[in-house]
Design an enzyme around this catalytic site. Structure first.
Site, mmCIF file in Angstrom:
data_model
loop_
_atom_site.group_PDB
_atom_site.id
_atom_site.type_symbol
_atom_site.label_atom_id
_atom_site.label_comp_id
_atom_site.label_asym_id
_atom_site.label_seq_id
_atom_site.Cartn_x
_atom_site.Cartn_y
_atom_site.Cartn_z
ATOM 1 C CB SER A 46 -1.354 0.268 1.190
ATOM 2 O OG SER A 46 -2.205 0.993 0.966
ATOM 3 C CD GLU A 47 -0.888 4.296 -3.247
ATOM 4 O OE1 GLU A 47 -0.861 2.988 -3.111
ATOM 5 O OE2 GLU A 47 -1.769 4.753 -3.662
#
Lengths: 218, 233, 233, 218
Positions: A46-47
């Site tokens: 998840s960025e």
């Protein structure tokens, strides 16, 4: 019959390979996590700074300091790692993420993608989409084949402002699976019961499709 | 050497009209709630804010927007904020949208003393307009300049009086990056401890980057997307 | 997904003549002792080694130098090694000296997908020869390209089977940087643990960068400058 | 009488200010840590990745994983922090280190410094010296005024390969304290008992020195 969103996600999940690091966008892409094939282990990135994203927390266990890029409360799996935003996009840009799945408003037959802005309407911003499409080695778009007005979203060229150029490798829509070949869209599979004719009619960009294109099996 | 302030009002005492401020956080996660409240109270005007998001209508940077204290917003994603939309459309608010990884990296390089970097994001899009392009190994890159700020305001989990910080989970996000990029960096922490209380081997932000630190209070930590699953019986 | 190898010989099995290898460590602190021994044993030739130092005569990279396995050395400081000097003066060994911060940063940007950066070090010196210069705010910078390696070999304190690493104290040095820059990165660790044993909030190198990991053995951890003080009575 | 190495370090320590982050090079600079004035708190940075360096460990407590940039076993003080080499030089390059003290073979009257290479002799490499002199806000050189042959090390221009250009702000030698002014060396203080005449004779670069230049007091 055209695929449901769940089926689109299910079909995309077949593209996963053991050991893949995968970034899943908001919407249909998120659902891919529910269909990871047996015997395959993937790690979700998840960025906002998380490797090893787990499912939503149990009620009462949600933590405001533990969210994903969609701002949803999530959990972290054993073996996960937390890092800052620059490191997160650094690993994306360096090609360490094997697969990115994201939605789109339009995809052009050369692989251009538009998914962040509709001029004249509210501009929410590109978030991490431009970084992801510019850097990921392997980008799959999950979307409906046509927009709510019935117009094709697989186009000769995008009409909306671009998110990235010549970056999409594959598209899974409710009608089928399409590769970007250099000569336009190539239909690899059609949804069960969807005709070659319908796919041709609903694809505005260059399309190659065999009369006996295989039908997906679920 | 005293970096410790007693509260947000004192820590931001010299933030004046027209300055550039970086604010850590992703969405409402890890935002410097105490300092935002103090900025609202102080009513400084004409701010340029660099932050990944712009809060929601009644929380986070939305509180500064509501009082029209922000002149310009530099962010990657500003959805979910009706007042923001109104000010943008009316021309009251200037907005510069920056891809999220580019934003993070432009802050990071400031802390590394690097004036610019070539980045992939945005090539061939409107983000590339007016920017220099370079090619390496057949790929195009945009030249992106470092973001500096007069003040960087970050929120950490624990900090010691030397300014060493640790963050909790995904609240690290932009906080650890922006902490290095302020001419003056202010850290608000949930727990302020004495030197020696934090393991030197697991410091996220070394104290050299932090000029002021204080223990915040009354953290609301609002959740934007409350997602849970049912416990199996 | 299996990243775990049983020992150094297996982890380096496909390192062949003529490849470029990054090796972590500063001086003899935090060097990948097991992999160096395995490279000596395998007797691969014509290596280009990127490492801050070149070991001492009978330890660290000095072992590879002694067997003339290194064709080219890229380092910042190579003192204290008589065999190194001999090979350099006789022309057997090619050497590229790089300022230490430039070396670290050129490795780091590879892991960030950044092809080059402007850096201050070396402007006006022989390091600047043949390099492009740029100016920002009246200061001159050299354009420095990223260092990539076919293999990066690092040594960590603890690692889990997913490849997540933590380092101990100043043995982190170049290890954490080079870990991100290898096409294949091999980590040898003092203690290999199961996923969940390391706190995700305090991982120094996320597992995504690590392709192979094994638990090393018989660490000598030689000290170069043994400095102590007397205990007061 | 010319200053001892200890006295050079002692004099440099008077330049320290409360709250300074300081990087001390190998040799005389290391000794500065022994003379930090009362009531002043400074933090020592070691470029191999340590803020808050403490004294040498007690016998039996040395740890091979805990060294300084001179490869000496050291300790860490309460409130210290460990980081990687890129971060370490990042903070140096970003100007976060307030003072760097290092040795030199030669300093030119425009602030150029040479301290890493003697052509024809062994080349050990520049280590972190080029990074430090290029980036530090405030550089003090600690060295003998003349080399073993009696030749001045304060020159009109360096004869050896440069480490950095126009970066040295101040020099403390066994004969005195010198600022780099833009018009060459300016003598701020002379060592006790050292004559103005001796300083003039042993300084090859441009020098301004008052007849009544103050004498250092220890």
């Amino acid at each position: 019959m055209a695929l449901s969103k769940e089926q689109i996600a299910q079909r995309i999940a077949r593209e996963l390979q053991d050991g893949f690091y995968v970034n899943l966008g908001i919407g249909i892409p998120t659902l891919v996590a529910n269909y990871i094939p047996e015997g395959i282990s993937v790690v979700l990135q998840s960025e906002n700074g998380l490797l090893g994203m787990g499912p939503f927390p149990f009620e009462g266990e949600e933590d405001p300091d533990m969210i994903n890029a969609g701002k949803q409360t999530v959990t972290k799996l054993p073996g996960s790692a937390i890092f800052d935003s620059a490191t997160s996009f650094g690993m994306i840009r360096a090609g360490k993420v094997d697969l990115t799945v994201l939605g789109a408003m339009e995809v052009a037959d050369n692989g251009d993608i538009a998914n962040w802005k509709i001029p004249g309407k509210m501009v929410k911003g590109m978030g991490g989409a431009m970084d992801l499409v510019a850097a990921a080695k392997n980008i799959i778009v999950a979307m409906q084949h046509t927009n709510p007005k019935g117009h094709s979203k697989l186009l000769p060229q995008c009409s909306l402002p671009l998110t990235g150029v010549q970056c999409v490798r594959k598209i899974v829509t409710d009608l089928g699976v399409f590769s970007i070949t250099g000569q336009g869209f190539h239909c690899d599979e059609r949804a069960p019961g969807v005709s070659v004719q319908e796919i041709k009619e609903k694809t505005a960009g260059r399309l190659s499709i065999a009369d006996d294109v295989p039908e997906m099996v679920f | 050497m005293n970096k410790v302030f007693s509260n947000a009002d004192e820590a931001i005492h010299d933030i004046s009209n027209g300055v550039t401020i970086m604010l850590g956080g992703f969405g409402l996660c890890g935002i410097p709630e105490n300092c935002i409240a103090a900025l609202v109270k102080k009513n400084v005007q004409g701010l340029t804010c660099i932050s990944n998001n712009a809060g929601v209508d009644d929380f986070g940077l939305g509180l500064l927007l509501k009082k029209r204290q922000i002149k310009k917003m530099i962010a990657s994603y500003v959805g979910e904020n009706a007042e923001f939309e109104r000010q943008l459309l009316s021309g009251e608010l200037e907005v510069e949208l920056v891809p999220q990884g580019t934003l993070a990296t432009r802050c990071m390089i400031a802390g590394f003393g690097i004036p610019f970097v070539p980045l992939l994001a945005g090539v061939g899009t409107e983000v590339a307009e007016g920017k220099e392009m370079v090619e390496r190994q057949g790929r195009q890159y945009l030249i992106e300049e470092a973001f500096h700020a007069d003040f960087a305001i970050v929120k950490a989990w624990k900090g010691d009086t030397m300014g060493n910080l640790i963050f909790k989970d995904t609240a690290r996000n932009f906080n650890a990056v922006m902490a290095t990029a302020g001419k003056v960096t202010i850290a608000e922490v949930e727990e302020l401890v004495q030197p020696g209380a934090l393991d030197p081997n697991f410091i996220h932000t070394p104290g050299i980057y932090i000029h002021r630190i204080f223990q915040g209070k009354n953290y609301e930590k609002r959740i934007e997307q409350h997602t849970v699953r049912k416990r199996n019986a």
